[in-house]
Design a protein around this motif. Sequence first.
Motif, PDB file in Angstrom:
ATOM      1  N   TRP A 289       0.851  -1.198   0.000  1.00  0.00           N
ATOM      2  CA  TRP A 289       0.000   0.000   0.000  1.00  0.00           C
ATOM      3  C   TRP A 289       0.883   1.243   0.000  1.00  0.00           C
ATOM      4  CZ3 TRP A 289      -5.010   0.080  -0.962  1.00  0.00           C
ATOM      5  CH2 TRP A 289      -5.737   1.255  -0.701  1.00  0.00           C
ATOM      6  N   SER A 290       0.769   2.038  -1.052  1.00  0.00           N
ATOM      7  CA  SER A 290       1.643   3.210  -1.198  1.00  0.00           C
ATOM      8  C   SER A 290       1.099   4.436  -0.476  1.00  0.00           C
ATOM      9  CB  SER A 290       1.822   3.534  -2.691  1.00  0.00           C
ATOM     10  OG  SER A 290       0.561   3.763  -3.310  1.00  0.00           O
ATOM     11  N   LYS A 291      -0.159   4.417  -0.047  1.00  0.00           N
ATOM     12  CA  LYS A 291      -0.748   5.573   0.626  1.00  0.00           C
ATOM     13  C   LYS A 291      -0.540   5.474   2.130  1.00  0.00           C
ATOM     14  CE  LYS A 291      -4.258   5.555  -3.007  1.00  0.00           C
ATOM     15  NZ  LYS A 291      -5.699   5.427  -3.339  1.00  0.00           N
ATOM     16  N   ASP A 316      -3.333  -2.784  -2.737  1.00  0.00           N
ATOM     17  CA  ASP A 316      -3.378  -1.825  -3.842  1.00  0.00           C
ATOM     18  C   ASP A 316      -4.059  -2.356  -5.097  1.00  0.00           C
ATOM     19  OD1 ASP A 316      -1.610  -3.595  -4.879  1.00  0.00           O
ATOM     20  OD2 ASP A 316       0.054  -2.209  -5.124  1.00  0.00           O
ATOM     21  N   ASN A 351     -10.136  -3.832  -3.138  1.00  0.00           N
ATOM     22  CA  ASN A 351      -8.910  -3.463  -2.422  1.00  0.00           C
ATOM     23  C   ASN A 351      -8.938  -3.854  -0.937  1.00  0.00           C
ATOM     24  OD1 ASN A 351     -10.784  -1.679  -1.524  1.00  0.00           O
ATOM     25  ND2 ASN A 351      -9.641   0.183  -2.012  1.00  0.00           N
TER      26      ASN A 351
END
Length: 363
Positions: A289-291, A316, A351
Amino acid sequence: MALIIIPIFYMLDYFGVIKIPNDDPLEVILITLFWWLSIALPIHNYNYIKRQGVTILKVMVLTAVFIVALVVDTLMDIPDNPVTFIILMGFWIGVVYLLVPAFIKKYWKLIALIYIPLFIYFLYLRLFYGDLETYLDIKKDYPFYVFFLPIPILFFLWVYEQWKWFQNLKSEKSKAELAMLQAQMNPHFFFNTLNNLYALTIKNSNKAPEVILKLSDMMRYTIYEGKKDFVTIGEEIAYLTNYIELHKIRYKKDVDIQCYYDVDTHLKIKPLLFIILLENAFKHGVESWSKNNAYIHMNLTYTDNFVQFEIENNFDGTHTNEGGIGLENLKRRLQLLFGKNYTLLFNKTDNTYKVTLKIPPHA
């Protein structure tokens, strides 16, 4: 083989290599073939005979005993000769012992308890009760089939022993496979934690002692408690908590980790069944997860006589928790431990990913 050898004999006789007598030639050929095989086979199988020398010697001794019984019975020519009877009993006991020695060693007292009284009864009737005519009259009215009655009982007892041995073999195989699966705990996490610990020590971080302590507790639990048949839920929760805390130290981004426990911590369960699902939530969820709003929500409850473990995480969209050797390992362990008495459910959306595992506690 005879269909091949006999024409060869006749062909050799035709060309004058050998001479077969005209009177009863087939008998001569078969006798020659018998002695040829008797000599050739031991020579051909010399190495096998050498390896199985003791067994072959026992067979030869039993064969000799049987021949002696036939000779004695023929020479003495006495109905139900006690001497022949004793020799044949020794022969059959030897045959059974050769075939199933472990069974005879285990149940020799039972066999003796059955057959010694029968044998004494036979000798009494044959030698001491009266003359031969009296014995033959008794035998005519009461045939000695009683000697054969225990055989089916002993046979079914032997079959039961084989069944029990087979069940124990399957159980031992399952235990060995289960031990192997438990030993396959992925060391990836421990290596990563050691690397992070190295970075913390370089920076003289005050978090290093905490990491060392938690990592030590986890390794001790995996190595020692993981080998036990059962652990308390409280011990398993402590193990999962240490795992989560070590991961919090690793990540720079914020992760929403919520754990809810509504269960008697003294209940006992099989060890190391939840950790794979938690590992997957971090590996395929948080790490992908990039957030900044990655989350893991975990619930451990006890309902309807089952311990229920639920874990949900977001990802993601390109990762999934369904694959990997760890999950296959878990599925196989669950089958070996509980058969069909467990539930493992997966619920996946675009997701989010949720796993529910229900297992019975130790009674």
